[in-house]
Design a protein around this motif. Structure first.
Motif, PDB file in Angstrom:
ATOM      1  N   UNK A   8       0.836  -1.290  -0.077  1.00 41.42           N
ATOM      2  CA  UNK A   8      -0.099   0.231   0.025  1.00 41.42           C
ATOM      3  C   UNK A   8       0.922   1.234  -0.076  1.00 41.42           C
ATOM      4  N   UNK A   9       2.182   1.128  -0.733  1.00 40.89           N
ATOM      5  CA  UNK A   9       2.953   2.280  -0.695  1.00 40.89           C
ATOM      6  C   UNK A   9       3.307   2.771  -2.217  1.00 40.89           C
ATOM      7  N   UNK A  10       3.611   3.685  -2.472  1.00 36.38           N
ATOM      8  CA  UNK A  10       4.257   4.279  -3.636  1.00 36.38           C
ATOM      9  C   UNK A  10       5.803   4.352  -3.490  1.00 36.38           C
ATOM     10  N   UNK A  11       6.488   3.931  -4.520  1.00 29.60           N
ATOM     11  CA  UNK A  11       7.726   3.840  -4.482  1.00 29.60           C
ATOM     12  C   UNK A  11       8.362   4.110  -5.818  1.00 29.60           C
ATOM     13  N   UNK A  12       9.815   4.103  -5.885  1.00 28.83           N
ATOM     14  CA  UNK A  12      10.404   4.250  -7.157  1.00 28.83           C
ATOM     15  C   UNK A  12      11.748   3.510  -7.066  1.00 28.83           C
ATOM     16  N   UNK A  13      12.363   3.066  -7.900  1.00 28.00           N
ATOM     17  CA  UNK A  13      13.572   2.217  -8.156  1.00 28.00           C
ATOM     18  C   UNK A  13      14.444   2.366  -9.373  1.00 28.00           C
ATOM     19  N   UNK A  14      15.341   2.010  -9.532  1.00 30.77           N
ATOM     20  CA  UNK A  14      16.146   1.676 -10.623  1.00 30.77           C
ATOM     21  C   UNK A  14      15.414   0.918 -11.573  1.00 30.77           C
ATOM     22  N   UNK A  15      14.997   1.337 -13.086  1.00 32.75           N
ATOM     23  CA  UNK A  15      14.118   0.617 -13.822  1.00 32.75           C
ATOM     24  C   UNK A  15      14.554  -0.883 -13.863  1.00 32.75           C
TER      25      UNK A  15
END
Length: 187
Positions: free
Chosen positions: A114-121
């Motif tokens: 239930x969280x938004x996140x980003x990371x290396x593609x």
């Protein structure tokens, strides 16, 4: 004084670990480098001497930072003390941050549901919980901060300074970051 811990595992991405260490120390925070070994070698063969060895579940930090890099992030993900430390940290409402491949460690600890996140593609394919935001340099969702990769290390670090109540704007000016941004805008 705010206390920060940065976790180092063999194969860590040097810029993603050392940039936050440098920037957070410049901001006046106490920063401990905690390694799975006393001296940890990064993905580009740079060896860093640790302040402490992570040989137990830790407590007492306001922020834990997880650098990416491979196999560094995978080595963090496989370590019991890392997983239990970040679970304890996040579940107590304290901050955890991960950059590049390191959100896979957050996933292993069950912290992305239930969280938004980003990371290396590409690493989002190893994450089955949360919502991946591809178009962000960094994402702050509650007490969890994530960032894209090596090129975002300074922005990520400044965000962490601000999240801890520090003055990232003054740091940006002192480090000539604002000058760099102005030159880029003019091109």
């Amino acid at each position: 004084m705010m206390k920060i811990s940065i976790f180092f595992a063999p194969g860590f991405e040097e810029i993603e670990a050392l940039t936050p260490a440098d920037v957070l120390r410049r901001a006046g925070f106490e920063v401990d480098l905690l390694g799975l070994e006393p001296v940890v070698e990064g993905a580009h063969q740079i060896k860093v001497t640790m302040d402490k060895v992570l040989d137990q579940v830790i407590d007492g930090y306001d922020l834990i930072v997880l650098p990416g890099g491979m196999p560094g992030a995978d080595n963090l993900r496989k370590n019991h003390f890392v997983i239990e430390s970040i679970k304890k940290q996040a579940n107590s409402g304290k901050k955890v941050a991960a950059i590049c491949a390191a959100p896979i460690v957050l996933e292993a600890a069950g912290l992305l549901e239930d969280r938004n996140f980003t990371n290396y593609p590409g690493f989002e394919e190893q994450i089955s919980h949360g919502t991946y935001l591809d178009d962000r340099l960094f994402v702050v969702d509650g007490n969890i901060t994530t960032s894209k990769g090596p090129g975002t290390a300074l922005e990520f670090s400044y965000q962490l300074v601000d999240s801890l109540g520090g003055d990232a704007q003054t740091l940006k000016e002192d480090m000539q970051y604002n000058f760099l941004q102005e030159i880029i805008r003019k091109k």
